[in-house]
Write an enzyme that holds these catalytic residues in place. Structure first.
Site, mmCIF file in Angstrom:
data_model
loop_
_atom_site.group_PDB
_atom_site.id
_atom_site.type_symbol
_atom_site.label_atom_id
_atom_site.label_comp_id
_atom_site.label_asym_id
_atom_site.label_seq_id
_atom_site.Cartn_x
_atom_site.Cartn_y
_atom_site.Cartn_z
ATOM 1 C CE LYS A 1 37.571 -4.500 26.153
ATOM 2 N NZ LYS A 1 37.377 -3.449 27.149
ATOM 3 C CB THR B 1 37.953 -5.805 30.184
ATOM 4 O OG1 THR B 1 37.209 -4.621 29.919
ATOM 5 C CG2 THR B 1 37.145 -6.747 31.030
ATOM 6 C CG ASP B 2 39.654 -0.511 28.505
ATOM 7 O OD1 ASP B 2 38.739 -1.267 28.127
ATOM 8 O OD2 ASP B 2 39.597 0.728 28.420
ATOM 9 C CB THR C 1 32.886 -2.542 40.598
ATOM 10 O OG1 THR C 1 32.363 -2.183 39.323
ATOM 11 C CG2 THR C 1 33.191 -1.310 41.387
#
Lengths: 633, 453
Positions: free
Chosen positions: B263, B184-185, B108
């Site tokens: 990341k 984001t993972d 989201t």
């Protein structure tokens, strides 16, 4: 004027917030402590009001967001980690804090919740880095006895304390908050609105405060307990008053609030009598910079020199209303000014009810009235600031003046140290809460509740009797010690120090009370320092007469030891040899008296010696030694 | 309870009790237990929670869980209203503004909260986005498309292909930039994949995500999204890149090349760091400024070359002390075309793995090596072990960190099955994945000191 509070229908509900002295904060491993030094870490954030279908966006916060207000957070490594910075999800709920709330809840006859759900209560003024405060109900539906009356307790909740505001910059566009306090566990106890007088409000708060202290998990000192009051009058409004820090202020705050609402109601009647209609109060702002071109008013001069203009608004038929005093130091004009400050970020307002003053001349006032088309029966409010701020400020002034026609506007107000209150922000709508999905629900098992029940603190009445029995205190002193913040410390001091229980009790109650009255910050002296002080007294290192001097010194020199205090105050006890030499000298100096009265000179000499040793010797030792020296002469 | 309500997480005793009382999620209910009554709205329960509690939202706004025991009485007091998430009207589009399409893949990037039930809904349509992030209307004419609704860990090579094709179609339509909203993972994997699949880009393709969910006022989603749209609409470069917070402050967003970004923190806002590179650009106070002169320029005349295929017959084997080399044999048996070894230091794997590696190479598997150090360049000439591995036919991958090297191998075997061509592609600099020079500042925690501003 004596007010019959029952007759006018006063209703007060209390929300008591008490910081808990747990080993760690509520949702991370940081210690629950504050720092005074310059921050090691700063970061800048914006909070964005989350859209909601039902709960409207909080008007004040949305306003600040639109104005581009940013928040500068301050932190240091000792008191905050990534969790408070909102850079890491919360750790599981601190069970030590849960048990503390359960303890208080059970003492208030409450029913624990089967499964605790942590919620997010939306708060976007910047006081929480997340934009919400985490909170959960631990127990509900209890009662306490205050005198003969049963006070229903609605809920006991556990929540995280917020960051503390440390300042503003850039004309209010940047608000500074320090996140050391964020995450310290708070217990919140809410009563039903069944309190009907100022005195009763204070009694109830006192009773709840004592229960919280009895859990042994209450922090002590200014700012660790905060009482919020909900005060309402049938013809007035429900007022939410935040942050009363001293118990002793509660009745005063309620009294003032009642008075304020009554005066506002009489202002409404007066305005209605004058025939003012709401639409006569218009947002017509007139630039009156010309009027003050040559002014000798320093504030206005300074603003003009900075390139600001002056904007004015007429409040028709309001003449004389703005100087009406509501409560000490708060006039109706103050209410207008507080709104202007909040919504317009201005330093304050000027108005014709206080003119001529501040170097503003009668001629300037006349010109101002002329420029705004105001007659003697009207009031004019004006502001010296940049156009955007001045407009926002005057808009808020007109809105507040319109509300005066209706009576008392519902507000959230903040309590000042003198017991008066000032406008803080509009009342937020219904609590906007949604689940904190990062923390799994916590079951309060029967085993946990049994464990807490088995360790409930002793009820106050029982404790008074026991202290009388075990320590030989009289009833008055025993009650005072139980009611004081030092009820728990007392017993451990007596056990450890070898000082008479009544001496300790009198010190922890009467002496400290009178020191507090003298303005000594007694909360700055820690429990451990008090323990050390009495150990030193018990060991004969410090005379008990000097204890309060040492205490005062410690309150002014935080983090120092009793030994350092004694050294600084020159209170080191005289050795027996030193004392003997001193006594011999006094006897020699008063040879006439001694020769004349013999052993009967003791009384006079005792006085002289005690004056000389001033806290550096124990009177009983002086007594024995003096008798000995006189006898052996 | 109706069938619909059964999907709301209740099971066992709690579900039976609610069914018996005819209660549905959203209803106002009263539960009486030990003489105390709790009244509130019935709230859905987490799927993984136990079967013994019913969750009610009290009038005060608090949720509580009430344990269902035989003496509990449940009563339906009133019917609840379903949350209606009406979209605000679309603001007027400003025709002079650039066109940007926002493709969402899941998660989201924007959401709204129904405080009555505590439900959080994604705001994905253009009008929802404008409602939640009104600033967008002044930056670009925004269109939106939902490509997937998946957590990023559930995306695979097929999704990369589909996504690359959707991006290409929008670019062919003439948009001025593309934004991909992504969990984001695995966002860095997708960024690398799109970097190889979308060559000779005429306009920028910006991936964006959030480290704090968008339902909270402190979310980084809106700030990141605004910057991503700003860059997609106006930045002078035309590459695949990730736009995320530069520090823990909300002041600047940094944009980093899709093959050079990783990341690096589980939770911080500034989790994405350039590896062996400097960022491409920074967005600060709605201005995009370039941080390097080495970039592919925006040029609408350029013709996009789409190469969207990826192979899933590529494996990553991380070496650790004691690794069982049978893992390598297993991948070979499974028909893997390439194995990326995540070696230690300059590029080493223990001697006891040599025969398995030798066997793989002999069976035609491309064996490459990247370093688990993440930062720095592989150099297998320094120690014997490295030289031995080179002799076995292991291919070093320069200054690519393992994830980019892995995605590149997947892409290569989506293009060719020819071992010689695969080796050639591996050594070619296709999407800025190699830099011939590594500068001292290109290590670790650049720009992310705790003084965020």
């Amino acid at each position: 004027m004596e007010i019959d509070y029952a007759k006018i229908g006063l209703k007060v509900g209390l929300e008591i917030h008490q910081q808990l002295n747990t080993r760690a904060k509520l949702f991370c491993g940081c210690p629950p402590a504050l720092f005074k030094e310059e921050p090691e870490i700063t970061f800048l954030r914006r909070l964005r009001p989350t859209q909601s279908e039902l709960g409207q966006v909080d008007p004040a916060a949305f306003f600040e967001f639109q104005k581009g207000v940013k928040i500068l957070y301050e932190a240091n490594r000792a008191t905050s980690c990534l969790v408070e910075m909102d850079e890491e999800p919360p750790h599981p709920l601190n069970m030590e804090a849960v048990e503390a709330v359960l303890t208080a809840a059970l003492m208030m006859n409450m029913q624990p919740i089967d499964e605790v759900h942590v919620m997010r209560k939306t708060v976007i003024d910047g006081s929480n880095t997340t934009g919400f405060q985490r909170t959960c109900i631990i127990a509900s539906d209890g009662w306490i006895k205050v005198g003969e009356k049963t006070i229903p307790i609605q809920a006991a909740s556990l929540e995280e304390d917020a960051a503390r505001k440390t300042g503003e910059e850039d004309g209010g566009k940047i608000i500074r908050y320090r996140i050391d306090r964020l995450g310290i566990p708070l217990i919140e106890v809410a009563t039903a609105p069944v309190i009907y007088s100022p005195a009763e409000a204070e009694e109830v708060a006192f009773a709840i405060g004592r229960i919280l202290r009895d859990t042994c998990k209450a922090m002590r000192g200014l700012g660790t307990i905060r009482q919020d009051l909900n005060v309402s009058l049938p013809n007035g409004a429900l007022m939410e008053i935040k942050g009363v820090q001293e118990l002793e202020l509660i009745s005063k705050v309620v009294k003032y609030e009642v008075q304020r609402q009554l005066v506002l109601i009489s202002i409404k009647e007066e305005l209605n009598k004058r025939g003012i209609k709401k639409d006569a109060l218009q947002q017509q702002f007139i630039d009156v910079t010309e009027v003050f071109k040559q002014t000798r008013c320093k504030v206005i001069r300074k603003a003009l020199d900075k390139g600001c203009g002056i904007l004015a608004v007429k409040l028709p038929l309001f003449s004389g209303i703005l100087k009406r005093e509501l409560i000490p130091n708060v006039r109706f004009g103050t209410e207008l000014a507080d709104r202007a400050r909040f919504w317009g970020r201005v330093g304050g307002i000027f108005h014709t009810d206080e003119m001529p003053a501040y170097g503003i001349t009668a001629a300037e006032v006349a010109a101002l009235r002329k420029a705004t088309g105001a007659g003697e029966e009207d009031a004019v409010v004006f502001v010296a600031d940049n156009e955007e701020n001045a407009r926002d400020a005057l808009k808020a002034v007109v809105e507040r003046a319109q509300e005066a026609l209706e009576g008392v506007p519902a507000e959230t107000r903040t309590a000042k140290e003198d017991g008066t209150t000032r406008y803080m922000r509009p009342r937020p709508g219904a609590a906007r809460m949604y689940p904190e999905t990062d923390i799994p629900p916590v079951r309060l098992t029967a085993e946990l509740i049994e464990k807490v029940k088995a360790h409930l603190p002793e009820p106050a009445e029982k404790k008074v009797k026991r202290l009388m029995r075990e320590y030989g205190l009289n009833e008055k002193l025993a009650k005072q010690i139980v009611d004081s913040e030092y009820g728990l410390l007392f017993e451990s001091v007596v056990r450890e120090s070898n000082v008479a229980a009544t001496t300790v009790a009198a010190f922890l109650t009467e002496t400290l009370k009178s020191l507090k009255r003298e303005g000594i910050a007694i909360e700055k002296v820690t429990d451990n320092q008090i323990r050390d002080l009495f150990k030193a007294v018990g060991a004969g290192e410090i005379a008990k007469e000097a204890a309060s001097d040492v205490f005062v010194w410690l309150s002014k020199n935080e983090g120092k030891s009793c030994q350092e205090a004694a050294a600084a105050l020159g209170l080191k006890m005289l050795s027996k040899a030193e004392l003997a030499a001193l006594i011999d000298r006094v006897i020699a100096e008063n040879r006439n008296v001694v020769d004349k009265l013999g052993a009967k000179a003791f009384g006079t000499l005792m006085g002289v010696v005690m004056r000389e040793v001033r806290g550096k010797a124990d009177p009983t030792v002086v007594n024995t030694l003096l008798k000995e020296r006189l006898a052996n002469r | 309870m109706s069938e619909e309500a059964e999907s709301s997480g209740y099971k066992g005793a709690a579900l039976r009790a609610l069914k018996k009382a005819g209660c549905q999620v959203g209803d106002l209910i009263r539960i009486t237990k030990c003489g105390k009554a709790y009244e509130g709205i019935l709230i859905p329960r987490s799927e993984t929670a136990d079967a013994e509690h019913v969750v009610v939202k009290l009038k005060s706004g608090y949720n509580i869980g009430i344990r269902i025991t035989p003496d509990v009485e449940i009563e339906r007091v009133g019917k609840g209203a379903k949350p209606a998430f009406a979209s605000p009207p679309l603001p007027e589009q400003k025709p002079e503004l650039p066109r940007v399409v926002i493709l969402s893949t899941g998660g989201t990037i924007a959401s709204r909260v129904d405080y009555r039930t505590g439900a959080v809904r994604s705001a994905l349509s253009a009008s929802d986005l404008y409602g939640v992030v009104p600033e967008l209307a002044d930056i670009a004419r925004v269109e939106t498309e939902i490509v997937f609704s998946l957590y990023s860990e559930n995306l695979t090579q097929q999704h990369w292909s589909q996504l690359a094709q959707r991006v290409a179609e929008h670019i062919a339509r003439g948009v001025d930039g593309v934004v991909v909203a992504h969990g984001t993972d695995t966002m860095a994997y997708t960024a690398a994949a799109l970097s190889f699949a979308l060559q000779n880009l005429p306009v920028p393709v910006i991936l964006v995500g959030a480290q704090r969910s968008s339902d909270r006022p402190s979310s980084d989603a809106a700030t990141n999204l605004i910057a991503a749209v700003q860059a997609a609409a106006r930045a002078p470069f035309a590459e695949v890149a990730i736009a995320m917070h530069e520090t823990v402050s909300d002041t600047s967003i940094v944009i980093t090349r899709g093959t050079k970004v990783r990341k690096c923190h589980t939770s911080r806002r500034d989790t994405f760091k350039p590896v062996n590179a400097t960022p491409l650009a920074r967005v600060h106070d709605s201005e995009v400024s370039m941080l390097t002169s080495e970039y592919q320029k925006r040029d609408p005349a350029k013709k996009l070359v789409l190469k969207p295929n990826f192979s899933d017959a590529v494996a990553l084997v991380k070496f650790y002390p004691g690794l069982d080399p049978a893992v390598i044999d297993w991948y070979v048996e499974r028909g893997c075309k390439a194995i990326l070894l995540e070696g230690t230091g300059l590029g080493h794997v223990s001697k006891y793995c040599f025969s398995a590696i030798d066997n793989a190479v002999k069976r035609g598997v491309l064996v490459a090596l990247a370093s688990q150090c993440i930062w720095g360049r592989v150099n297998m000439n320094v120690y014997d072990t490295g030289r031995d591995l080179l002799a076995l036919g292991v291919e070093p991958t320069e200054d690519m960190f393992p994830e980019t090297a892995l995605v590149k191998l997947m892409w290569i075997f989506g293009q060719t099955s020819d071992p010689a061509e695969a080796k050639r592609l591996l050594k070619a600099n296709i999407a800025g994945e190699f830099s011939p020079r590594t500068l001292p500042e290109e290590f670790g925690f650049q720009g992310g000191d705790s003084h965020g501003n």
